[in-house]
Design an enzyme around this catalytic site. Structure first.
Site, PDB file in Angstrom:
ATOM      1  CG  HIS A   1     -12.452  -8.223  -2.138  1.00 22.78           C
ATOM      2  ND1 HIS A   1     -12.172  -7.833  -3.440  1.00 22.78           N
ATOM      3  CD2 HIS A   1     -11.544  -7.586  -1.353  1.00 22.78           C
ATOM      4  CE1 HIS A   1     -11.124  -7.008  -3.425  1.00 22.78           C
ATOM      5  NE2 HIS A   1     -10.734  -6.851  -2.178  1.00 22.78           N
TER       6      HIS A   1
ATOM      7  CE1 TYR B   1      -3.803  -2.309   0.261  1.00 17.34           C
ATOM      8  CE2 TYR B   1      -2.587  -3.316   2.065  1.00 17.34           C
ATOM      9  CZ  TYR B   1      -3.621  -3.350   1.150  1.00 17.34           C
ATOM     10  OH  TYR B   1      -4.470  -4.422   1.113  1.00 17.34           O
TER      11      TYR B   1
ATOM     12  CG  HIS C   1      -9.560  -0.958  -4.991  1.00 12.05           C
ATOM     13  ND1 HIS C   1     -10.037  -1.330  -3.759  1.00 12.05           N
ATOM     14  CD2 HIS C   1     -10.587  -1.111  -5.863  1.00 12.05           C
ATOM     15  CE1 HIS C   1     -11.292  -1.705  -3.882  1.00 12.05           C
ATOM     16  NE2 HIS C   1     -11.659  -1.574  -5.152  1.00 12.05           N
ATOM     17  CG  LEU C   2      -4.507   2.963  -1.607  1.00 14.75           C
ATOM     18  CD1 LEU C   2      -4.151   2.790  -0.145  1.00 14.75           C
ATOM     19  CD2 LEU C   2      -4.085   4.322  -2.113  1.00 14.75           C
ATOM     20  CB  SER C   3      -2.875  -2.775  -4.097  1.00 15.96           C
ATOM     21  OG  SER C   3      -4.097  -3.413  -3.774  1.00 15.96           O
TER      22      SER C   3
ATOM     23  CG  ASN D   1      -9.935   2.234  -0.920  1.00 17.30           C
ATOM     24  OD1 ASN D   1     -10.281   1.057  -0.806  1.00 17.30           O
ATOM     25  ND2 ASN D   1      -8.661   2.595  -0.991  1.00 17.30           N
TER      26      ASN D   1
ATOM     27  NE  ARG E   1      -6.015  -8.850  -0.982  1.00 18.43           N
ATOM     28  CZ  ARG E   1      -6.393  -8.312   0.174  1.00 18.43           C
ATOM     29  NH1 ARG E   1      -7.354  -7.408   0.187  1.00 18.43           N
ATOM     30  NH2 ARG E   1      -5.810  -8.674   1.299  1.00 18.43           N
TER      31      ARG E   1
ATOM     32  CG  ASP F   1     -27.844  -4.626  -2.174  1.00 19.47           C
ATOM     33  OD1 ASP F   1     -27.541  -4.830  -3.365  1.00 19.47           O
ATOM     34  OD2 ASP F   1     -28.334  -5.504  -1.428  1.00 19.47           O
TER      35      ASP F   1
END
EC number: 4.2.1.10
Length: 148
Positions: free
Chosen positions: A82, A25, A102-104, A76, A113, A89
């Site tokens: 996941h 990260y 997402h950072l990664s 994020n 993931r 919803d």
């Protein structure tokens, strides 16, 4: 005419950025990520409200409160990406564009993931850019809002 408001939501464990798995990260903190988003928001003329929580119900409450009050959401979802049908919803309830960040690069990580419950309802998904992804997310959302 007031500037549109964008809600930036960060999910579980993102408060630990800078110390949690820096090899994945990076070393930037959540405050650094929010500062990037705030600079982008100023550049594109939107107001930004940023929040982080480790509690799924709190995140869902914030999404519910966004209905009728924000023009868009950058989220994020962290690990909820996941696992949380409930968050996915909820994110349709405000009826505004949603950008998932997402950072990664989650697609290059563990198989669990690779699936996102949020992506199917997102206007855009930005992954693997570190905290610069927050800049991209705000700018992408502002562009979509200006084209409405």
């Amino acid at each position: 005419m007031s500037a549109p408001t964008v809600l930036l939501l960060n999910g579980p464990n993102l408060n630990m950025l800078g110390t949690r798995q820096p090899e994945v990260y990076g070393t930037a903190t959540l405050a650094d990520a929010v500062a990037v988003a705030e600079r982008a928001a100023r550049d594109v003329g939107v107001e930004l409200t940023a929040r982080q929580t480790n509690h799924e119900g709190q995140m869902i409450d914030w999404v519910h409160e966004a209905r009728g009050t924000v023009a868009g959401i950058v989220v994020n979802p962290g690990g909820w990406t996941h696992t949380s049908v409930a968050l996915a919803d909820a994110l349709v309830i405000p009826e505004v564009p949603v950008v998932e960040v997402h950072l990664s690069n989650v697609a290059a990580r563990e198989p669990f993931r690779h699936h996102s419950y949020v992506s199917p309802i997102a206007t855009a998904v930005i992954a693997g850019c570190g905290i610069l992804g927050y800049d991209f997310a705000i700018r992408t959302l502002a562009e979509r809002l200006s084209n409405r």
